[in-house]
Write a protein that holds these residues in place. Structure first.
Motif, short mmCIF file in Angstrom:
data_model
loop_
_atom_site.label_atom_id
_atom_site.label_comp_id
_atom_site.label_asym_id
_atom_site.label_seq_id
_atom_site.Cartn_x
_atom_site.Cartn_y
_atom_site.Cartn_z
N ALA A 140 3.61 -11.24 -1.90
CA ALA A 140 2.76 -10.12 -1.48
C ALA A 140 2.83 -9.92 0.03
O ALA A 140 2.87 -8.79 0.51
N LEU A 147 0.32 -4.06 2.65
CA LEU A 147 -0.76 -4.91 3.16
C LEU A 147 -1.94 -4.13 3.73
O LEU A 147 -3.02 -4.68 3.89
N THR A 153 -1.94 -4.66 -2.40
CA THR A 153 -1.63 -6.07 -2.15
C THR A 153 -1.98 -6.91 -3.38
O THR A 153 -1.21 -7.77 -3.80
#
Length: 197
Positions: A140, A147, A153
């Motif tokens: 991730a 992000l 995310t």
């Protein structure tokens, strides 16, 4: 022949919107090449080379696991895109630029390269050392463009954890590679053909 002067090289942050199509593709292929190389080297040091992580005994059931996870992910993703505002799922336009104008064969090639390279590194090498949870956090984190939004995310983390889970369950990298490929391909086709409309 042109000489490179290391003193003149600069490191700076580049906005993806400022990159031309050729540079964006070159960046994609270079990063995937490095991802593959890193994954291949790590699996060799772990004495678990990636090519041995594709056992040939049950391809059909392994592919079914990959297709099943892909179908589940795509269903959830389509539901989210229906009810969540577009700015929450925005990746800065990178996916639109990568998939929007590609020919079908090039789109398939990109999805195959990305799925193979990333799964060799993350499932084949990193997960072998860190487990599915920490691998998913790392997976991730490298998808930097998501992000900015907690939902995206979380989705990338969940998808990665699912890929790790089917790898553990099947014992074959083919399952997460197939799932990753199908997820990217279907989403890429949606982007490509939605744009044409």
């Amino acid at each position: 022949m042109k000489k490179w002067k290391l003193r003149k090289l600069e490191w700076k942050t580049v906005d993806a919107a400022s990159l031309d199509d050729r540079t964006l593709l070159l960046n994609l292929y270079l990063t995937q090449g490095l991802t593959f190389l890193l994954g291949a080297v790590i699996t060799l040091f772990q004495r678990n080379p990636f090519w041995k992580q594709f056992p040939a005994d049950s391809y059909s059931s392994v592919l079914l696991w990959g297709a099943g996870l892909a179908a589940a992910v795509l269903s959830v993703d389509l539901l989210i895109s229906r009810w969540v505002p577009e700015e929450i799922t925005d990746d800065g336009g990178i996916n639109e630029r990568l998939f929007g104008n590609r020919s079908l064969w090039h789109l398939v090639l990109i999805c195959l390269i990305v799925a193979l390279c990333e799964e060799i590194l993350f499932r084949g090498a990193v997960q072998h050392a860190l487990g599915a949870y920490w691998t998913s956090i790392l997976f991730a984190a490298i998808h930097v463009r998501y992000l900015r939004h907690w939902l995206m995310t979380g989705m990338v983390f969940s998808i990665s954890y699912g890929l790790g889970w089917i790898y553990i369950h099947t014992g074959s990298l083919l399952a997460p590679v197939a799932a990753h490929f199908l997820i990217d391909l279907v989403m890429g086709l949606i982007i490509r053909y939605r744009k044409k409309e």
